[in-house]
Design a protein around this motif. Sequence first.
Motif, short mmCIF file in Angstrom:
data_model
loop_
_atom_site.label_atom_id
_atom_site.label_comp_id
_atom_site.label_asym_id
_atom_site.label_seq_id
_atom_site.Cartn_x
_atom_site.Cartn_y
_atom_site.Cartn_z
N TYR B 84 0.88 -1.59 -0.06
CA TYR B 84 -0.21 -0.06 0.40
C TYR B 84 0.81 1.35 0.16
O TYR B 84 0.99 2.17 -1.23
CB TYR B 84 -0.26 0.07 1.01
N ASP B 256 -7.76 -3.39 -8.62
CA ASP B 256 -8.02 -1.88 -7.41
C ASP B 256 -7.19 -2.98 -6.50
O ASP B 256 -7.38 -4.03 -5.65
CB ASP B 256 -9.63 -2.15 -7.08
N ILE B 257 -6.56 -2.98 -5.21
CA ILE B 257 -5.61 -2.33 -4.04
C ILE B 257 -6.50 -2.26 -3.19
O ILE B 257 -6.71 -0.62 -2.36
CB ILE B 257 -4.31 -2.39 -4.14
N ARG B 258 -7.91 -3.01 -2.79
CA ARG B 258 -8.75 -2.82 -1.31
C ARG B 258 -7.62 -3.00 -0.44
O ARG B 258 -8.71 -2.98 0.56
CB ARG B 258 -9.84 -3.31 -2.23
#
Lengths: 321, 258
Positions: B84, B256-258
């Motif tokens: 992240y 998408d890096i959720r």
Amino acid sequence: MTARTALETESLGKTYRLGLRLRSVIALDGLSLRVEEGSIFGFVGPNGAGKSTTIKILVGLIAPSRGSASIFGRPIADPTSRQVVGYLPENPAFHDFLRPLEVLELRGKLSGLGGRDLKRRSEEVLELVGLSQARDLTVRKFSKGMVQRLGLAQAVLHDPPLLILDEPMSGLDPIGRKDVRDLLVDLRRRGKTLFFSTHILNDVETTCDRVGMVLKGRLVAEGSLAALLDGSVKSVELRCAGLAEEQFATMRAMALDGSRGPEGWTFSFADPGGANQAAGRVLSLGGSVLSLLPLRETLEQSFVRLATSDGQAAAPSTANA
Amino acid sequence: MTRTLAIAANTVREALRERLLYNLVIFAVLLSAASLTVSQLTLGEQYRIIADVSTSSTQLFGILISVFVGVALVSREIDRRTAYAMLARPVSRADFILGKFIGLVATVGLNLVVMALASALVIFAYTRSATFLASGFFAAFGLMLAQFAVCVALAVLFASFSTPTLAVIFTLTLVGAGFVFSEIRPFWLASDRVQMKQLVHVLDFVLPNMGLLDAKEALTYGDPVSLRSFATRLAYGFGYAGVVVALAAQVFSRRDIR
């Protein structure tokens, strides 16, 4: 003079397609806001409201389904827009075999720092967040609060003008939270712009210039703290001492509510007139008035009011002051 | 490029902490050493057995390391959220994927050197001569690096959009298909059926030709590989891996890096 815009979103939206049937779930719906350079903007909302989704869109982790956003005028789709951003994820995680200076070295290189500059800055920010004593420990041995501090250190490492922080006080003890609050205020004093999410409203009240409230993916209110809160006096609290038990019953009959506390009695009244009258009565009964306090709406009460009002999904309200 | 190399260096560091990697390397080295004993069971073919077992164990365990460590080190970055704060910096998704690939290839390259050294020692212990080095040793192990690079690229591609388990299954399936296809390709091409030839052309394009990157027999039979052939085959392997990595970067950019 108008302040420069640090961060701006225009009708920003995100819809996820979940499951085999690609069921649509709207995580964010038409978010438009503007954050001025040099301010602290609190982004509040309950869990699942869309705060983290918004933040992840701003730092490029999630692509928006609709709308646009820019950071100091650069569209967020451009990775170079993130050169001026320091980001703290919610519950930050690092490679646990690294030591704090090694974590900072990697993050610094990714932000274009290097050589002596990077070493000097790493030492500085480690000192700033109070982790200098832990420089020889690997992240694996860090407490949750220490990891959070390291997260803050890597966010400010490259001295970015804009800090986007997702729940910065999460996992910190009361002293740690005060330290972080002080750090945020200090960063603002140095001209930084801060945009942070939280669901702890006390953090917002003590640090923010402006607040945006998000519910079910929609911005329901945005403005300065004073403008968002209903400033009228909701009730008046009278604290007194030196009354006998039977005199308490007399006073209780005059008040909305009454209770015994460690220092005496506390009564609440609907209006200042009633409280004044009661204060006179206390004195006439031989007691003493400790305090007379007008109670106004807190951010928490304002938030609950907005969240429970029928019009929560209606058009967002903007309060400028 | 500095950013890509920083990610690559961190990947090497992380990979070298993988216990699985050491277990597999030790197993491969032990198997090579055991070939000295196993070869006693044959008459007159001892060198062949030793060379075969040494190169095959290096290849097998090298492929397993490439796939398992490759998938783990990409998936873990997302699952443990360590990516992240990295991806929120001025780093493109392509930089991240390329950095991971370079780091992983460097790691399997290091392992390959260790396993090749062990094989060389075992062969030397039997032959008491270094002449095998001039007859296909470097080509056999050099092309293995290209094979491992293909495996790593496929592992990175599948790990960039699916779960670790599925990524391992997909990668091993494609690598296995690449080996099988290179064996049956000549028969299909010799077939009279026109559709077969069209299918071969499609599979030529899609599947990695693992047989082309396999020069174990050069060492076994003392049949040197020409420099031109070696360079062409190496270029094919790394070219294929490069295309797969570019595809992985594209796929990961949309995630998408959720």
